[in-house]
Design a protein around this motif. Structure first.
Motif, PDB file in Angstrom:
ATOM      1  N   TYR A   1      -6.074  13.146  -1.268  1.00 27.98           N
ATOM      2  CA  TYR A   1      -5.297  11.935  -1.025  1.00 27.98           C
ATOM      3  C   TYR A   1      -5.723  10.831  -1.992  1.00 27.98           C
ATOM      4  O   TYR A   1      -6.843  10.817  -2.495  1.00 27.98           O
ATOM      5  CB  TYR A   1      -5.515  11.432   0.406  1.00 27.98           C
ATOM      6  N   LEU A   2      -4.810   9.887  -2.199  1.00 29.07           N
ATOM      7  CA  LEU A   2      -5.135   8.676  -2.925  1.00 29.07           C
ATOM      8  C   LEU A   2      -4.546   7.509  -2.139  1.00 29.07           C
ATOM      9  O   LEU A   2      -3.321   7.340  -2.116  1.00 29.07           O
ATOM     10  CB  LEU A   2      -4.601   8.693  -4.356  1.00 29.07           C
ATOM     11  N   GLN A   3      -5.409   6.763  -1.468  1.00 28.01           N
ATOM     12  CA  GLN A   3      -4.979   5.568  -0.759  1.00 28.01           C
ATOM     13  C   GLN A   3      -4.990   4.408  -1.743  1.00 28.01           C
ATOM     14  O   GLN A   3      -6.039   4.109  -2.332  1.00 28.01           O
ATOM     15  CB  GLN A   3      -5.914   5.279   0.416  1.00 28.01           C
ATOM     16  N   MET A   4      -3.851   3.766  -1.904  1.00 27.94           N
ATOM     17  CA  MET A   4      -3.712   2.686  -2.875  1.00 27.94           C
ATOM     18  C   MET A   4      -3.361   1.401  -2.137  1.00 27.94           C
ATOM     19  O   MET A   4      -2.309   1.325  -1.495  1.00 27.94           O
ATOM     20  CB  MET A   4      -2.626   3.031  -3.892  1.00 27.94           C
TER      21      MET A   4
ATOM     22  N   SER B   1       0.836  -1.210   0.000  1.00 29.74           N
ATOM     23  CA  SER B   1       0.000   0.000   0.000  1.00 29.74           C
ATOM     24  C   SER B   1       0.866   1.254   0.000  1.00 29.74           C
ATOM     25  O   SER B   1       2.007   1.238   0.479  1.00 29.74           O
ATOM     26  CB  SER B   1      -0.894   0.033   1.247  1.00 29.74           C
ATOM     27  N   LEU B   2       0.301   2.298  -0.566  1.00 25.25           N
ATOM     28  CA  LEU B   2       0.887   3.631  -0.516  1.00 25.25           C
ATOM     29  C   LEU B   2      -0.243   4.649  -0.394  1.00 25.25           C
ATOM     30  O   LEU B   2      -1.353   4.390  -0.875  1.00 25.25           O
ATOM     31  CB  LEU B   2       1.685   3.951  -1.786  1.00 25.25           C
ATOM     32  N   ARG B   3       0.059   5.776   0.199  1.00 28.37           N
ATOM     33  CA  ARG B   3      -0.887   6.891   0.212  1.00 28.37           C
ATOM     34  C   ARG B   3      -0.223   8.116  -0.409  1.00 28.37           C
ATOM     35  O   ARG B   3       0.795   8.583   0.084  1.00 28.37           O
ATOM     36  CB  ARG B   3      -1.385   7.220   1.614  1.00 28.37           C
TER      37      ARG B   3
ATOM     38  N   CYS C   1      -1.659  14.868  -9.796  1.00 31.56           N
ATOM     39  CA  CYS C   1      -2.819  15.532  -9.225  1.00 31.56           C
ATOM     40  C   CYS C   1      -3.343  16.548 -10.251  1.00 31.56           C
ATOM     41  O   CYS C   1      -2.545  17.188 -10.962  1.00 31.56           O
ATOM     42  CB  CYS C   1      -2.377  16.240  -7.945  1.00 31.56           C
ATOM     43  N   ASN C   2      -4.646  16.676 -10.316  1.00 27.25           N
ATOM     44  CA  ASN C   2      -5.254  17.562 -11.319  1.00 27.25           C
ATOM     45  C   ASN C   2      -6.464  18.269 -10.739  1.00 27.25           C
ATOM     46  O   ASN C   2      -7.222  17.696  -9.948  1.00 27.25           O
ATOM     47  CB  ASN C   2      -5.664  16.737 -12.531  1.00 27.25           C
TER      48      ASN C   2
ATOM     49  N   THR D   1      -8.744   4.498  -2.990  1.00 28.86           N
ATOM     50  CA  THR D   1      -9.747   5.399  -2.421  1.00 28.86           C
ATOM     51  C   THR D   1      -9.247   6.834  -2.489  1.00 28.86           C
ATOM     52  O   THR D   1      -8.154   7.127  -1.995  1.00 28.86           O
ATOM     53  CB  THR D   1     -10.053   5.041  -0.964  1.00 28.86           C
ATOM     54  N   ILE D   2     -10.042   7.701  -3.088  1.00 25.46           N
ATOM     55  CA  ILE D   2      -9.714   9.122  -3.129  1.00 25.46           C
ATOM     56  C   ILE D   2     -10.481   9.822  -2.014  1.00 25.46           C
ATOM     57  O   ILE D   2     -11.633   9.489  -1.732  1.00 25.46           O
ATOM     58  CB  ILE D   2     -10.043   9.740  -4.510  1.00 25.46           C
TER      59      ILE D   2
END
Length: 120
Positions: A80-83, A17-19, A96-97, A69-70
């Motif tokens: 954030y983007l939890q991957m 996982s990464l955030r 990021c956009n 999860t965004i």
């Protein structure tokens, strides 16, 4: 001026996982939707996840549904983007956009990107 600064990328093993974080400045953050895109070598940039201005609506690419999860914290001007359950095919530069619509025209703002590498 609009600034988007991503962080949190790195090297992770499959299944890990990464955030990712994106700190925004220069605009009224809570008034605008935010998105995460990614671009793998030799491929076009693709939309990964989208979140509306107050977070009530989210949308995901089929390839990441159930794993990513965004979210956003409007008090911190950060998205954030939890991957989770990362796969080698998730390897890409993540951007990021924020799309801004004014007077009938659209301007896309981008961060510099953060590299995510999924490999054993």
């Amino acid at each position: 001026q609009v600034q988007l600064v991503e962080s949190g990328g790195g090297l992770v093993q499959p299944g890990g996982s990464l955030r990712l974080s994106c700190a925004a400045s220069g605009f009224s953050f809570s008034s605008y939707a935010m998105s995460w895109y990614r671009q793998a070598p030799g491929k076009e940039r693709e939309l990964v996840a989208y979140i509306s201005s107050f977070g009530a609506y989210t949308n995901y690419a089929d390839s990441v549904k159930g794993r990513f999860t965004i979210s956003r914290d409007n008090a911190k001007n950060t998205v954030y983007l939890q991957m989770n359950s990362l796969k080698p095919e998730d390897t890409a530069v993540y951007y990021c956009n924020t799309p801004h619509y004014e007077l009938g025209s659209k301007t896309d703002y981008w961060g510099q990107g953060t590299q995510v590498t999924v490999s054993s």
